[in-house]
Design an enzyme around this catalytic site. Sequence first.
Site, PDB file in Angstrom:
ATOM      1  N   CYS A   1     -10.736  -3.465  -3.805  1.00 24.49           N
ATOM      2  CA  CYS A   1      -9.733  -4.393  -4.353  1.00 24.49           C
ATOM      3  C   CYS A   1     -10.397  -5.653  -4.888  1.00 24.49           C
ATOM      4  O   CYS A   1      -9.983  -6.201  -5.904  1.00 24.49           O
ATOM      5  CB  CYS A   1      -8.681  -4.735  -3.302  1.00 24.49           C
ATOM      6  SG  CYS A   1      -7.557  -3.352  -3.007  1.00 24.49           S
TER       7      CYS A   1
ATOM      8  N   GLU B   1       0.426   5.255   0.543  1.00 25.48           N
ATOM      9  CA  GLU B   1      -0.516   6.284   1.007  1.00 25.48           C
ATOM     10  C   GLU B   1      -0.108   7.668   0.528  1.00 25.48           C
ATOM     11  O   GLU B   1       0.970   7.863  -0.038  1.00 25.48           O
ATOM     12  CB  GLU B   1      -0.604   6.217   2.542  1.00 25.48           C
ATOM     13  CG  GLU B   1      -1.164   4.875   3.003  1.00 25.48           C
ATOM     14  CD  GLU B   1      -1.417   4.774   4.498  1.00 25.48           C
ATOM     15  OE1 GLU B   1      -0.965   5.657   5.263  1.00 25.48           O
ATOM     16  OE2 GLU B   1      -2.071   3.790   4.896  1.00 25.48           O
TER      17      GLU B   1
ATOM     18  N   CYS C   1     -10.058  -5.389   0.679  1.00 24.69           N
ATOM     19  CA  CYS C   1     -11.205  -4.475   0.795  1.00 24.69           C
ATOM     20  C   CYS C   1     -12.117  -4.627  -0.433  1.00 24.69           C
ATOM     21  O   CYS C   1     -11.744  -5.242  -1.436  1.00 24.69           O
ATOM     22  CB  CYS C   1     -10.730  -3.032   0.940  1.00 24.69           C
ATOM     23  SG  CYS C   1     -10.176  -2.279  -0.600  1.00 24.69           S
TER      24      CYS C   1
ATOM     25  N   ASN D   1       0.833  -1.208   0.000  1.00 25.84           N
ATOM     26  CA  ASN D   1       0.000   0.000   0.000  1.00 25.84           C
ATOM     27  C   ASN D   1       0.863   1.252   0.000  1.00 25.84           C
ATOM     28  O   ASN D   1       1.908   1.307   0.646  1.00 25.84           O
ATOM     29  CB  ASN D   1      -1.021   0.003   1.142  1.00 25.84           C
ATOM     30  CG  ASN D   1      -0.426  -0.262   2.510  1.00 25.84           C
ATOM     31  OD1 ASN D   1       0.541  -0.999   2.649  1.00 25.84           O
ATOM     32  ND2 ASN D   1      -1.007   0.330   3.531  1.00 25.84           N
TER      33      ASN D   1
ATOM     34  N   GLU E   1      -3.094  -4.609  -2.954  1.00 24.03           N
ATOM     35  CA  GLU E   1      -3.629  -5.540  -3.957  1.00 24.03           C
ATOM     36  C   GLU E   1      -3.717  -4.878  -5.327  1.00 24.03           C
ATOM     37  O   GLU E   1      -3.364  -5.469  -6.351  1.00 24.03           O
ATOM     38  CB  GLU E   1      -5.037  -6.011  -3.553  1.00 24.03           C
ATOM     39  CG  GLU E   1      -5.087  -6.829  -2.283  1.00 24.03           C
ATOM     40  CD  GLU E   1      -5.232  -5.998  -1.011  1.00 24.03           C
ATOM     41  OE1 GLU E   1      -4.772  -4.835  -0.977  1.00 24.03           O
ATOM     42  OE2 GLU E   1      -5.801  -6.520  -0.049  1.00 24.03           O
TER      43      GLU E   1
ATOM     44  N   CYS F   1      -4.208   0.694  -2.334  1.00 26.31           N
ATOM     45  CA  CYS F   1      -4.012  -0.551  -1.582  1.00 26.31           C
ATOM     46  C   CYS F   1      -2.934  -1.413  -2.248  1.00 26.31           C
ATOM     47  O   CYS F   1      -2.686  -1.313  -3.457  1.00 26.31           O
ATOM     48  CB  CYS F   1      -5.302  -1.364  -1.564  1.00 26.31           C
ATOM     49  SG  CYS F   1      -6.632  -0.642  -0.607  1.00 26.31           S
TER      50      CYS F   1
HETATM   51  N1  THU Z   1      -5.258  -1.411   2.560  1.00 21.24           N
HETATM   52  C1  THU Z   1      -4.738  -2.284   1.633  1.00 21.24           C
HETATM   53  O1  THU Z   1      -3.602  -2.119   1.172  1.00 21.24           O
HETATM   54  N2  THU Z   1      -5.515  -3.302   1.220  1.00 21.24           N
HETATM   55  C2  THU Z   1      -6.781  -3.557   1.660  1.00 21.24           C
HETATM   56  O2  THU Z   1      -7.440  -4.454   1.148  1.00 21.24           O
HETATM   57  C3  THU Z   1      -7.330  -2.769   2.743  1.00 21.24           C
HETATM   58  C4  THU Z   1      -6.576  -1.561   3.134  1.00 21.24           C
HETATM   59  C5  THU Z   1      -4.447  -0.272   2.973  1.00 21.24           C
HETATM   60  C6  THU Z   1      -4.995   1.061   2.553  1.00 21.24           C
HETATM   61  C7  THU Z   1      -4.403   1.979   3.593  1.00 21.24           C
HETATM   62  O3  THU Z   1      -3.098   2.332   3.174  1.00 21.24           O
HETATM   63  C8  THU Z   1      -4.287   1.102   4.823  1.00 21.24           C
HETATM   64  O4  THU Z   1      -4.376  -0.240   4.380  1.00 21.24           O
HETATM   65  C9  THU Z   1      -5.383   1.350   5.859  1.00 21.24           C
HETATM   66  O5  THU Z   1      -6.641   1.276   5.301  1.00 21.24           O
END
Ligand code: THU
Length: 160
Positions: A115, A64, A112, A62, A75, A73
């Site tokens: 994704c 940000e 999530c 991920n 994925e 994310c």
């Molecule tokens: N995140 C992911 O990388 N994948 C997911 O399926 C859920 C959330 C990341 C997004 C953000 O950077 C952090 O986790 C918190 O939500």
Amino acid sequence: MKEVKIETRLEVYDKLEELPQSIQDLMKAAIEARDTAYAPYSKFNVGAAILLDNNEIIIGSNQENASYPSGLCAERTAIYYAGAKYPEAKMLTMALTASSKNQVTDKPIPPCGACRQAIAEYEVKQEYPIQIYFMGAKGKVVCSNSLSNLLPLVFENSVL
Ligand code: THU
């Protein structure tokens, strides 16, 4: 009125070591990828590794952004890179792991909703199921033999 019941099927393993070596290796790639997460805001690191049918492993984590919705994310970072680098390859298996600087993530953490939708696009495109293994930083590992188990009633291109 007719009620429709939707069932899904998942495999739950007590620990990573119960899985075949090839899956353990893929999860290890995801764990390494997790360390490349740029997550200064959530402190929640996610790693993804995708095995392709050409034997390549594509990783993602991920990423940000100070403008929160601009982040991505793990994925989708991985799956879009796989699609860009090897557009003809089939995605066979995806391993996912998440850890938090705020608490111990000992429960399996599924992808999530956004994704799942992104992964579904590639499963439909390649007409072949994508197997998904997900875990926290330790503990149980869940396996879904197809993305469709995680996203019933998927929105897909046949309706367009
Ligand atoms: N995140 C992911 O990388 N994948 C997911 O399926 C859920 C959330 C990341 C997004 C953000 O950077 C952090 O986790 C918190 O939500």
